[in-house]
Design a protein around this motif. Sequence first.
Motif, PDB file in Angstrom:
ATOM      1  N   SER A  59       0.803  -1.226   0.000  1.00  0.00           N
ATOM      2  CA  SER A  59       0.000   0.000   0.000  1.00  0.00           C
ATOM      3  C   SER A  59       0.836   1.276   0.000  1.00  0.00           C
ATOM      4  CB  SER A  59      -0.945  -0.009   1.204  1.00  0.00           C
ATOM      5  OG  SER A  59      -0.207  -0.273   2.386  1.00  0.00           O
ATOM      6  N   SER A  60       2.124   1.203   0.264  1.00  0.00           N
ATOM      7  CA  SER A  60       2.994   2.387   0.195  1.00  0.00           C
ATOM      8  C   SER A  60       4.457   1.934   0.202  1.00  0.00           C
ATOM      9  CB  SER A  60       2.753   3.325   1.388  1.00  0.00           C
ATOM     10  OG  SER A  60       3.222   2.734   2.585  1.00  0.00           O
ATOM     11  N   ASP A 183       3.933   6.715  -4.611  1.00  0.00           N
ATOM     12  CA  ASP A 183       3.061   7.709  -3.967  1.00  0.00           C
ATOM     13  C   ASP A 183       2.833   8.885  -4.915  1.00  0.00           C
ATOM     14  OD1 ASP A 183       4.906   9.847  -3.620  1.00  0.00           O
ATOM     15  OD2 ASP A 183       5.548   9.146  -1.652  1.00  0.00           O
ATOM     16  N   THR A 189       3.040   7.052 -10.403  1.00  0.00           N
ATOM     17  CA  THR A 189       2.203   6.908  -9.209  1.00  0.00           C
ATOM     18  C   THR A 189       0.986   6.027  -9.492  1.00  0.00           C
ATOM     19  OG1 THR A 189       1.030   8.099  -7.458  1.00  0.00           O
ATOM     20  CG2 THR A 189       0.865   9.026  -9.672  1.00  0.00           C
ATOM     21  N   VAL A 190       0.542   5.343  -8.440  1.00  0.00           N
ATOM     22  CA  VAL A 190      -0.723   4.597  -8.534  1.00  0.00           C
ATOM     23  C   VAL A 190      -1.696   5.171  -7.484  1.00  0.00           C
ATOM     24  CG1 VAL A 190       0.455   2.520  -9.335  1.00  0.00           C
ATOM     25  CG2 VAL A 190      -0.035   2.755  -6.906  1.00  0.00           C
ATOM     26  N   GLY A 191      -1.475   6.422  -7.106  1.00  0.00           N
ATOM     27  CA  GLY A 191      -2.224   7.030  -6.005  1.00  0.00           C
ATOM     28  C   GLY A 191      -1.396   6.870  -4.750  1.00  0.00           C
ATOM     29  N   GLU A 192      -1.463   5.714  -4.163  1.00  0.00           N
ATOM     30  CA  GLU A 192      -0.555   5.304  -3.086  1.00  0.00           C
ATOM     31  C   GLU A 192      -0.187   3.855  -3.346  1.00  0.00           C
ATOM     32  OE1 GLU A 192       0.659   7.281  -0.896  1.00  0.00           O
ATOM     33  OE2 GLU A 192      -0.783   8.913  -0.658  1.00  0.00           O
ATOM     34  N   GLY A 193       1.084   3.526  -3.228  1.00  0.00           N
ATOM     35  CA  GLY A 193       1.472   2.133  -3.435  1.00  0.00           C
ATOM     36  C   GLY A 193       2.971   1.957  -3.311  1.00  0.00           C
ATOM     37  N   ILE A 237      -2.555  -3.873  -1.569  1.00  0.00           N
ATOM     38  CA  ILE A 237      -3.100  -2.931  -2.551  1.00  0.00           C
ATOM     39  C   ILE A 237      -4.387  -3.528  -3.095  1.00  0.00           C
ATOM     40  CG2 ILE A 237      -0.883  -1.955  -3.239  1.00  0.00           C
ATOM     41  CD1 ILE A 237      -1.263  -3.503  -5.931  1.00  0.00           C
ATOM     42  N   GLN A 241      -5.206  -0.115  -7.743  1.00  0.00           N
ATOM     43  CA  GLN A 241      -3.775   0.246  -7.759  1.00  0.00           C
ATOM     44  C   GLN A 241      -2.976  -0.701  -8.649  1.00  0.00           C
ATOM     45  OE1 GLN A 241      -4.548  -0.036  -3.706  1.00  0.00           O
ATOM     46  NE2 GLN A 241      -3.122   1.606  -3.154  1.00  0.00           N
ATOM     47  N   GLY A 245      -0.810   0.373 -11.722  1.00  0.00           N
ATOM     48  CA  GLY A 245       0.614   0.037 -11.694  1.00  0.00           C
ATOM     49  C   GLY A 245       1.089  -0.547 -13.016  1.00  0.00           C
TER      50      GLY A 245
END
Length: 392
Positions: A59-60, A183, A189-193, A237, A241, A245
């Motif tokens: 997730s990050s 991030d 970025t994948v939003g957050e990942g 994720i 995401q 990705g």
Amino acid sequence: MAGAEIFNSDEVRAIADVIERKMIHRYGSHDSRGGIYRAEDFEEKAKALTGSKYALALSSGTAALITALKGIGIRPGDEIITSPFTFIATVEAIVACDAVPVFGDIDETLSLDAASAERLITPRTKAVMPVHMFGVAADMDAFTALGRKYGIPIIEDACEVVGGTYKGRALGSIGTCGTWSFDPNKTLTVGEGGMVFTDDHDIWYRMDCYHDHGHIHSKEHDRGAEGKFGLGVNYRISEVQGALGVVALEKMPAALAALRASKKKIVDAGAAAGLTPRPMHDAEGDTATHVIFMLPTAEAAKRFQAAAKEAGAGCAIIADNTWHYAKHWQALAEMGGREYFGNRTPSYAPETMAQAESLLSRAVMFGLNIRMSDEAVDGIAKAVRTAAKASL
Ligand SMILES: Cc1ncc(COP(=O)(O)O)c(C=O)c1O
């Protein structure tokens, strides 16, 4: 450095596909998902790009670092040697495992200096964590040798260098484990990942289970019936995401090519004006997200910064950066010199970071975007020339 700048209909299509199929969970529902696993596709693509045996999406980047440390068995009070020039998340990940961050010096490339790390090794040292900062690789040959000599895992924080290489090998894939971040501030970025890599099956298995409540992830069983491997957390994720990705990694070569072309123009202009570009252990693998020049003194760096601003291009002096330089982290200073899970923390006093201060106070930095017009790049190059004249 903000990956959303290259979003277009590719990402819309990728997300729409997940939403339309109503299959948001990366695990389970094996009978009804038609064999489509986007998070897994993201991992497969990352593996193919890096040559790593195992890749786990998380997730990050912070979650990836914590999971790597859990995967190698870090325990409370263990010491982990890292760089005082890093994003604060590196140290937060160490502290989240109740381990003790220990700072080495940085070398002239602004990366953790392997010789300084070696001097800090004690029987409590359970990992060394070089950080590839602002696009550029740490000296991975030296860290690989160090890891072998002392039997200590090397954890590469490659969160800032997705797509970067060192002597032809992907950053993140060289150490015992390595991590990427996706991030919203990253080039891709994948939003957050995030992603964690390893070639070690047992480490991967522990990480895979840990990041999802201990689930053993068997496609033979329903998710609820698949069994547990110890306690974990939720750093999963989603398929959204995962789908983003896959697109991000497809766009990586073009993004890197654009950044490298812009950076070359600015670095060439600076070098022609007598400036010293940040040295690199392997310039070919630079992801070119930042342009850094090393001024002869801190005063010259301040003059450069003021003149560049006057000429229309803002730059930062890295030592002033409160998120990327340990000298500024009050919470860490408060932890300094204390009993800590059966160990004692270093003081974290600013004078223990003297080498970092002397280099970072002379380092001026411009952040680059993927999409930059010729005018924008030429504008920075021109300001660099003007500022060089005013400061050297
Ligand atoms: C060097 C470094 N490590 C770790 C992280 C953490 O990544 P994330 O923001 O995805 O948690 C970052 C993100 O900025 C970073 O730059």
